[in-house]
Scaffold this motif. Structure first.
Motif, PDB file in Angstrom:
ATOM      1  N   VAL A 249       6.327   7.827   0.396  1.00 56.62           N
ATOM      2  CA  VAL A 249       6.052   8.420   1.708  1.00 56.62           C
ATOM      3  C   VAL A 249       5.111   7.528   2.510  1.00 56.62           C
ATOM      4  CG1 VAL A 249       4.961  10.375   2.884  1.00 56.62           C
ATOM      5  CG2 VAL A 249       6.489  10.769   0.940  1.00 56.62           C
ATOM      6  N   ILE A 250       4.086   6.998   1.855  1.00 58.63           N
ATOM      7  CA  ILE A 250       3.110   6.149   2.551  1.00 58.63           C
ATOM      8  C   ILE A 250       3.767   4.851   3.035  1.00 58.63           C
ATOM      9  CG2 ILE A 250       1.030   4.771   2.204  1.00 58.63           C
ATOM     10  CD1 ILE A 250       0.081   7.043   0.301  1.00 58.63           C
ATOM     11  N   LYS A 251       4.522   4.226   2.134  1.00 59.75           N
ATOM     12  CA  LYS A 251       5.150   2.955   2.526  1.00 59.75           C
ATOM     13  C   LYS A 251       6.227   3.174   3.583  1.00 59.75           C
ATOM     14  CE  LYS A 251       4.192   0.270  -1.628  1.00 59.75           C
ATOM     15  NZ  LYS A 251       4.757  -0.480  -2.769  1.00 59.75           N
ATOM     16  N   ASP A 252       6.917   4.286   3.488  1.00 55.61           N
ATOM     17  CA  ASP A 252       7.944   4.552   4.499  1.00 55.61           C
ATOM     18  C   ASP A 252       7.340   4.764   5.883  1.00 55.61           C
ATOM     19  OD1 ASP A 252       9.819   4.340   2.551  1.00 55.61           O
ATOM     20  OD2 ASP A 252      10.167   6.499   2.309  1.00 55.61           O
TER      21      ASP A 252
ATOM     22  N   ASP B 279       4.098  -1.543   3.719  1.00 60.54           N
ATOM     23  CA  ASP B 279       3.741  -1.942   2.345  1.00 60.54           C
ATOM     24  C   ASP B 279       2.328  -2.494   2.252  1.00 60.54           C
ATOM     25  OD1 ASP B 279       6.303  -1.219   1.664  1.00 60.54           O
ATOM     26  OD2 ASP B 279       7.102  -3.274   1.794  1.00 60.54           O
ATOM     27  N   ASP B 280       1.707  -2.816   3.355  1.00 59.79           N
ATOM     28  CA  ASP B 280       0.418  -3.514   3.297  1.00 59.79           C
ATOM     29  C   ASP B 280      -0.756  -2.568   3.539  1.00 59.79           C
ATOM     30  OD1 ASP B 280      -1.131  -5.741   2.894  1.00 59.79           O
ATOM     31  OD2 ASP B 280      -1.213  -6.254   5.033  1.00 59.79           O
ATOM     32  N   ILE B 281      -0.711  -1.416   2.976  1.00 55.47           N
ATOM     33  CA  ILE B 281      -1.810  -0.457   3.185  1.00 55.47           C
ATOM     34  C   ILE B 281      -2.466  -0.049   1.872  1.00 55.47           C
ATOM     35  CG2 ILE B 281      -0.469   1.684   3.026  1.00 55.47           C
ATOM     36  CD1 ILE B 281      -2.051   2.571   5.544  1.00 55.47           C
ATOM     37  N   LEU B 282      -1.740  -0.221   0.776  1.00 56.68           N
ATOM     38  CA  LEU B 282      -2.278   0.138  -0.554  1.00 56.68           C
ATOM     39  C   LEU B 282      -2.634  -1.117  -1.320  1.00 56.68           C
ATOM     40  CD1 LEU B 282       0.190   2.976  -1.689  1.00 56.68           C
ATOM     41  CD2 LEU B 282      -2.194   3.234  -0.982  1.00 56.68           C
ATOM     42  N   GLU B 283      -3.792  -1.040  -1.958  1.00 58.83           N
ATOM     43  CA  GLU B 283      -4.192  -2.129  -2.846  1.00 58.83           C
ATOM     44  C   GLU B 283      -3.644  -1.909  -4.248  1.00 58.83           C
ATOM     45  OE1 GLU B 283      -8.299  -3.466  -2.557  1.00 58.83           O
ATOM     46  OE2 GLU B 283      -8.386  -3.514  -4.759  1.00 58.83           O
ATOM     47  N   ASP B 284      -3.566  -0.648  -4.650  1.00 59.51           N
ATOM     48  CA  ASP B 284      -3.065  -0.329  -5.989  1.00 59.51           C
ATOM     49  C   ASP B 284      -2.654   1.145  -6.015  1.00 59.51           C
ATOM     50  OD1 ASP B 284      -2.299  -0.539  -8.600  1.00 59.51           O
ATOM     51  OD2 ASP B 284      -4.328  -0.812  -9.428  1.00 59.51           O
ATOM     52  N   ALA B 285      -1.841   1.483  -7.026  1.00 58.49           N
ATOM     53  CA  ALA B 285      -1.438   2.889  -7.251  1.00 58.49           C
ATOM     54  C   ALA B 285      -1.111   3.046  -8.730  1.00 58.49           C
ATOM     55  CB  ALA B 285      -0.236   3.255  -6.385  1.00 58.49           C
TER      56      ALA B 285
ATOM     57  N   LEU C 270      -5.263   5.655   6.161  1.00 62.19           N
ATOM     58  CA  LEU C 270      -4.508   6.268   5.053  1.00 62.19           C
ATOM     59  C   LEU C 270      -4.975   7.704   4.804  1.00 62.19           C
ATOM     60  CD1 LEU C 270      -2.490   6.104   2.740  1.00 62.19           C
ATOM     61  CD2 LEU C 270      -4.301   5.082   1.327  1.00 62.19           C
ATOM     62  N   ALA C 271      -6.300   7.893   4.878  1.00 58.58           N
ATOM     63  CA  ALA C 271      -6.824   9.247   4.646  1.00 58.58           C
ATOM     64  C   ALA C 271      -6.306  10.209   5.717  1.00 58.58           C
ATOM     65  CB  ALA C 271      -8.350   9.224   4.641  1.00 58.58           C
ATOM     66  N   GLU C 272      -6.311   9.763   6.913  1.00 54.33           N
ATOM     67  CA  GLU C 272      -5.831  10.614   8.005  1.00 54.33           C
ATOM     68  C   GLU C 272      -4.345  10.960   7.826  1.00 54.33           C
ATOM     69  OE1 GLU C 272      -5.890   8.777  11.890  1.00 54.33           O
ATOM     70  OE2 GLU C 272      -6.653  10.619  12.781  1.00 54.33           O
TER      71      GLU C 272
END
Length: 409
Positions: free
Chosen positions: A263-266, A270-276, A298-300
């Motif tokens: 959901v986040i990447k969509d 792709d350049d918003i998460l450092e790790d998961a 991202l939090a918002e």
């Protein structure tokens, strides 16, 4: 009334009147006798007293009175009997009433009446004595019956006890016999086994001791082989464990993590998460590590996106890893009943991150605590002041290199 043959209620009017008349006469006669006896007792004087009553001693007076009373009673009884005889006497076979008799006939009639009265009195007395004697004889009979019953019960109890003792003795005798037979059977079996062993040894040319030594040696060899096999099996198992580590089972929350990342990447790229990853040390909570510059964004997104919708902050704190600082925020979506952990790493020398208070008001005091104890600055916080330490406190106590400014503290 006592001599009537049928009850009063069954009598004719004439019979009832006659019965009443007789009852009245009987009552009058008894009252007169009672009165005569009383008068005789009162007027009695000591018979043939040797000296005047007034000169007697108290004991003599009492004795004289007793004798006088007895004499009066005797006379009253005789008078009563004579009166009864006179009243009830009817000359048997009399042909004319008593009032019309001559004096000689009256005297003869009275004599016969007296004799008849004496006879009846004697019969009555005999009947009473017979009744008393029968009562006295009945009591011993009852006692005798009771004694006989008690004796029977006692005899039955004794017979029962004797039978129980005999049964017990018989059981003991039979048990002892069976023990003896059992011991004999065991001894016979042992002797038979010893004879068989001896015959076997003689047949093989060895002694029983040799056979025993051989058996012991065989048992030792068997135990040694078993131990070696077990050790070999353990070594093989350890080697297999080293070469083939157990495959880690997938986390039950892995689908949630995959959903969050997609959901986040969509939506954010792709350049918003450092790790998961799945944090197996914290109940397999899906964990997202945001890049510092995209932390607030991202939090918002996680707060207001309908697929995520994490509306509740349950935990927020900072950690000093010495190489960097980390802000940990645990979120929960009541709408989707799903958890997530959001992390961000900040520079330890200049720890700074955007405040999440505009997104979640519940982040206000936890961020002030992280600022107070670790010195992390949250930009955009409405009231970033110390919350635990005094305002003039120097340093941040939760940092790994913290040293109190005042050594005496």
């Amino acid at each position: 009334m006592s001599d009537q043959e049928k009850p009063f209620s069954e009598m004719t009017p004439e019979e009832k009147a006659e019965a009443k008349r007789k009852a009245v006469e009987e009552a009058k006669r008894k009252a007169a006798e009672k009165k005569a006896a009383k008068e005789a007792a009162e007027s009695a004087e000591p018979p043939a007293a040797e000296k005047p009553f007034s000169e007697m001693t108290p004991e003599e007076k009492a004795e004289a009175k007793r004798k006088a009373v007895e004499e009066a009673k005797r006379k009253a009884a005789e008078k009563k009997a004579a009166k009864e005889a006179a009243e009830s006497a009817e000359p048997p076979g009399a042909e004319k009433p008593f009032s019309e008799m001559t004096e000689e006939e009256k005297a003869e009639a009275k004599r016969k009446a007296v004799e008849e009265a004496k006879r009846k009195a004697a019969e009555k007395k005999a009947a009473k004595e017979a009744e008393e004697s029968s009562t006295q004889t009945d009591a011993p009979a009852d006692e005798k019956a009771k004694a006989a019953a008690a004796a029977k019960v006692k005899a039955a109890a004794a017979a029962k006890a004797k039978a129980a003792a005999a049964a017990k003795a018989k059981a003991q005798a039979s048990g002892g016999a069976s023990d003896d037979e059992k011991a004999k059977a065991i001894a016979a079996a042992k002797a038979k086994a010893a004879a068989a062993a001896k015959a076997k040894a003689a047949k093989s040319g060895g002694s029983p001791d040799d056979e025993k030594a051989k058996a012991i040696a065989a048992a030792k060899a068997k135990a040694k082989a078993a131990a070696a096999a077990k050790a070999k099996q353990g070594t093989a198992g350890a080697a297999k464990a080293e070469s083939e580590p157990d495959e880690e089972k997938p986390s039950p929350n892995q689908p949630l993590l995959d959903k969050y990342v997609k959901v986040i990447k969509d939506n954010l790229g792709d350049d918003i998460l450092e790790d998961a990853y799945i944090n197996r040390l914290a109940k397999d909570v899906p964990t997202l590590v945001a890049k510092r510059e995209s932390y607030y964004k991202l939090a918002e997104f996680m707060r207001f996106n309908e697929q995520l919708y994490f509306e509740y902050v349950s935990e927020l704190h900072g950690t000093d890893f010495e190489t960097h600082m980390e802000i940990y925020t645990h979120l929960y979506s009541f709408k989707n009943n799903q958890p997530v952990a959001l992390k961000v790493k900040v520079d330890r020398e200049q720890p700074e991150a955007a405040s999440l208070t505009p997104i979640w008001a519940g982040a206000n005091w936890p961020e002030r605590e992280a600022y107070d104890l670790l010195g992390i600055h949250f930009t955009g916080h409405p009231n970033l002041k110390r919350i635990l330490m005094p305002d003039d406190w120097v340093g941040y106590p939760m940092r790994k290199d913290y040293e109190p400014y005042d050594v005496e503290v």
